[in-house]
Write an enzyme that holds these catalytic residues in place. Structure first.
Site, mmCIF file in Angstrom:
data_model
loop_
_atom_site.group_PDB
_atom_site.id
_atom_site.type_symbol
_atom_site.label_atom_id
_atom_site.label_comp_id
_atom_site.label_asym_id
_atom_site.label_seq_id
_atom_site.Cartn_x
_atom_site.Cartn_y
_atom_site.Cartn_z
ATOM 1 N N ASP A 175 2.805 5.897 -6.502
ATOM 2 C CA ASP A 175 4.112 5.865 -5.782
ATOM 3 C C ASP A 175 5.152 5.955 -6.494
ATOM 4 O OD1 ASP A 175 2.989 5.588 -3.189
ATOM 5 O OD2 ASP A 175 2.368 3.583 -3.684
ATOM 6 N N HIS A 187 -1.996 -2.379 -9.666
ATOM 7 C CA HIS A 187 -2.886 -1.721 -8.780
ATOM 8 C C HIS A 187 -3.913 -2.478 -8.817
ATOM 9 C CE1 HIS A 187 -5.851 1.561 -7.141
ATOM 10 N NE2 HIS A 187 -4.536 1.911 -6.906
ATOM 11 N N HIS A 208 0.863 -1.239 0.033
ATOM 12 C CA HIS A 208 -0.221 -0.114 0.094
ATOM 13 C C HIS A 208 1.044 1.224 -0.071
ATOM 14 C CE1 HIS A 208 -3.513 2.169 0.636
ATOM 15 N NE2 HIS A 208 -3.795 2.027 1.812
HETATM 16 N N1 COA Z 1 5.541 -6.389 -10.275
HETATM 17 C C1 COA Z 1 5.596 -7.556 -10.718
HETATM 18 N N2 COA Z 1 4.419 -8.183 -11.008
HETATM 19 C C2 COA Z 1 3.351 -7.873 -10.904
HETATM 20 C C3 COA Z 1 3.158 -6.538 -10.009
HETATM 21 C C4 COA Z 1 4.461 -5.764 -9.700
HETATM 22 N N3 COA Z 1 4.309 -4.653 -9.181
HETATM 23 N N4 COA Z 1 1.750 -6.177 -9.944
HETATM 24 C C5 COA Z 1 1.057 -7.081 -10.221
HETATM 25 N N5 COA Z 1 1.879 -8.126 -10.829
HETATM 26 C C6 COA Z 1 1.625 -9.354 -11.208
HETATM 27 C C7 COA Z 1 0.953 -10.040 -10.195
HETATM 28 O O1 COA Z 1 2.223 -11.101 -9.554
HETATM 29 C C8 COA Z 1 0.121 -11.211 -10.935
HETATM 30 O O2 COA Z 1 1.171 -12.432 -11.771
HETATM 31 P P1 COA Z 1 0.266 -13.837 -11.935
HETATM 32 O O3 COA Z 1 -1.008 -13.642 -12.600
HETATM 33 O O4 COA Z 1 1.454 -14.259 -12.594
HETATM 34 O O5 COA Z 1 0.447 -13.923 -10.492
HETATM 35 C C9 COA Z 1 -0.398 -10.371 -11.932
HETATM 36 O O6 COA Z 1 0.357 -9.147 -12.012
HETATM 37 C C10 COA Z 1 -1.803 -9.788 -11.656
HETATM 38 O O7 COA Z 1 -1.821 -9.211 -10.269
HETATM 39 P P2 COA Z 1 -3.041 -8.624 -9.774
HETATM 40 O O8 COA Z 1 -3.961 -9.595 -9.409
HETATM 41 O O9 COA Z 1 -3.545 -7.707 -10.501
HETATM 42 O O10 COA Z 1 -2.435 -7.844 -8.335
HETATM 43 P P3 COA Z 1 -3.277 -7.692 -7.105
HETATM 44 O O11 COA Z 1 -4.481 -6.787 -7.455
HETATM 45 O O12 COA Z 1 -3.634 -8.676 -6.193
HETATM 46 O O13 COA Z 1 -2.385 -6.606 -6.470
HETATM 47 C C11 COA Z 1 -0.763 -4.702 -5.926
HETATM 48 C C12 COA Z 1 -2.131 -5.363 -6.550
HETATM 49 C C13 COA Z 1 -0.929 -2.980 -5.941
HETATM 50 C C14 COA Z 1 -0.889 -5.357 -4.594
HETATM 51 C C15 COA Z 1 0.421 -5.293 -6.777
HETATM 52 O O14 COA Z 1 0.250 -4.884 -7.835
HETATM 53 C C16 COA Z 1 1.690 -5.111 -5.936
HETATM 54 O O15 COA Z 1 2.119 -5.762 -5.200
HETATM 55 N N6 COA Z 1 2.332 -3.987 -6.457
HETATM 56 C C17 COA Z 1 3.367 -3.392 -5.970
HETATM 57 C C18 COA Z 1 3.369 -2.682 -4.598
HETATM 58 C C19 COA Z 1 3.028 -1.520 -4.894
HETATM 59 O O16 COA Z 1 3.315 -0.477 -5.677
HETATM 60 N N7 COA Z 1 1.893 -1.028 -4.103
HETATM 61 C C20 COA Z 1 1.189 0.264 -4.052
HETATM 62 C C21 COA Z 1 -0.186 0.260 -4.608
HETATM 63 S S1 COA Z 1 -0.973 1.858 -5.093
#
Ligand code: COA
Length: 374
Positions: A311, A260, A221
């Site tokens: 971010d 996201h 987050h």
């Molecule tokens: N880096 C690498 N891979 C990523 C990614 C990232 N930042 N964000 C998503 N993915 C990948 C996931 O691993 C997933 O891969 P898979 O299908 O092979 O398992 C795919 O993309 C889909 O992910 P999704 O289901 O859309 O993610 P989520 O909705 O559960 O999670 C976040 C969303 C924000 C938690 C996630 O994107 C993340 O951890 N981002 C990094 C942290 C961050 O920047 N947070 C700030 C948010 S505002």
């Protein structure tokens, strides 16, 4: 796992809100009906804070009254200053921020009053005092004296004044103000939802905000803005950016500042923040940082079709401004307090206890045997 389980509450609409609307399909975010990029360009953070708390943009008179009230609440108690001075030097500033807010709840004369009027007054007090407490912590940790707030300054100018004892160029202040506006609100994200869950038991506003801060700390987050900067420092410069990203992707690593839960085709706040990141970098004559960011973004979109979130440009912007990396998320708190308190007030106004169900998948029903028979 049953089909009915929505792990992470994905896709679940748990309530209505009038505070903001995320429209992922058209890449748009509005606060009380106004596009966030327009608010960022046209309004000050104070106007947006008023909008979130009151539902309308202020008139000149309303803004005067609001800023007067905000300025009059900026001081923190001597007691809290002493507590901040004595925080362990290596404590994470999100933990100290959480503790400072909890302490504000102990001192607030209206903590137990959940009327709309009292909650509004508490929201303004929190907005004013959190900024002072975060800045005091920023200085004390380095062994510097606390700088008291200056009531002649705008909200953002005053934050710089309390952190550094000086105010940078108006270009830099504007970039900071824009980040404050963009970070202010984002519907039912994890921390806001946490605050609403706490408020839904008819607990108090300070408690709900303390819970929200704990939620925001996590790197999935708000903590991502700090993680982005650590990543950029590790990469060192544009020459290494593509190789670093390709390796990360190959090893299926999580790249901070990308992805996201709601936006899948790009975060609506990113173009505005990127513009002000690039302006800030140009002001400080730093070409390396924005170039490195640009390469990382291009490679991630090309290889994975995953877009940066707010971010990604906000973290390095704060770094260029001179803030310590572990203060990036407390700065997010200084802004998001507006959205949290608007949601808490909305929750109290039309409350129903938030209490979902769980699907039990533990041991079958069994008989308790006495200690000697086990
Ligand atoms: N880096 C690498 N891979 C990523 C990614 C990232 N930042 N964000 C998503 N993915 C990948 C996931 O691993 C997933 O891969 P898979 O299908 O092979 O398992 C795919 O993309 C889909 O992910 P999704 O289901 O859309 O993610 P989520 O909705 O559960 O999670 C976040 C969303 C924000 C938690 C996630 O994107 C993340 O951890 N981002 C990094 C942290 C961050 O920047 N947070 C700030 C948010 S505002």
């Amino acid at each position: 796992m049953s089909d009915e389980i929505k792990k992470g509450l994905v896709g679940v609409i748990s309530d209505e809100t009038k505070v903001s609307k995320v429209m992922a399909d058209i890449n748009s975010l509005t606060y009380r009906g106004y596009a966030v990029q327009d608010l960022a360009e046209i309004c000050s953070f104070e106007e947006v804070a008023y909008l979130l708390l009151n539902g309308e943009l202020p008139t000149i008179k309303e803004l005067e009254n609001f800023t007067e009230e905000e300025k009059s609440e900026r001081d923190i108690s001597e007691n809290l200053k002493n507590i901040i001075k004595n925080y362990p030097k290596n404590a994470h500033p999100m933990d100290t921020t959480r503790t400072s807010i909890s302490h504000m709840g102990l001192e607030d004369p209206e903590t137990e009053d959940n009327s709309k009027e009292a909650n509004y007054r508490k929201a303004v007090r929190l907005l004013s005092k959190i900024s002072t407490a975060v800045a005091a912590n920023f200085r004390c940790r380095k062994g510097q004296e606390i700088i008291d707030p200056d009531k002649n300054l705008s909200f953002s100018e005053n934050f710089f004044h309390m952190c550094f004892g000086k105010i940078p160029s108006q270009e830099v202040v504007k970039a900071f103000d824009v980040s404050m506006i963009l970070y202010a609100e984002h519907s039912f994200n994890a921390s806001t939802f946490t605050s609403r869950v706490i408020a839904s038991s008819l607990s108090d506003m300070h408690g709900a905000v303390v819970g929200a801060v704990a939620s925001l700390k996590g790197p999935l987050h708000g903590g991502a803005n700090e993680a982005v900067m650590h990543m950029l420092n590790e990469i060192k410069g544009p020459d290494q950016a593509e190789e670093w990203m390709m390796n990360k992707i190959k090893n299926k690593g999580l790249v901070m500042g990308f992805g996201h839960r709601v936006y899948k085709k790009g975060d609506s706040r990113v173009p505005t923040m990127t513009k002000y990141y690039e302006k800030t970098a140009a002001f400080f004559k730093n070409e390396k940082l924005p170039k490195t960011s640009q390469i990382l973004r291009d490679v991630m979109i090309r290889e994975k079709n995953i877009y940066p979130n707010l971010d990604f440009p906000a973290g390095p912007t704060y770094y260029l401004m001179g803030f310590d990396i572990d203060f990036f998320t407390p700065i997010f708190v200084v802004s998001r307090i507006t959205g949290w308190t608007a949601h808490i007030i909305e929750q109290f106004a039309n409350n129903r206890l938030i209490r979902p169900l769980s699907a039990y998948n533990g041991a079958d029903h069994r008989r308790v045997r006495e200690l000697k028979d086990r």
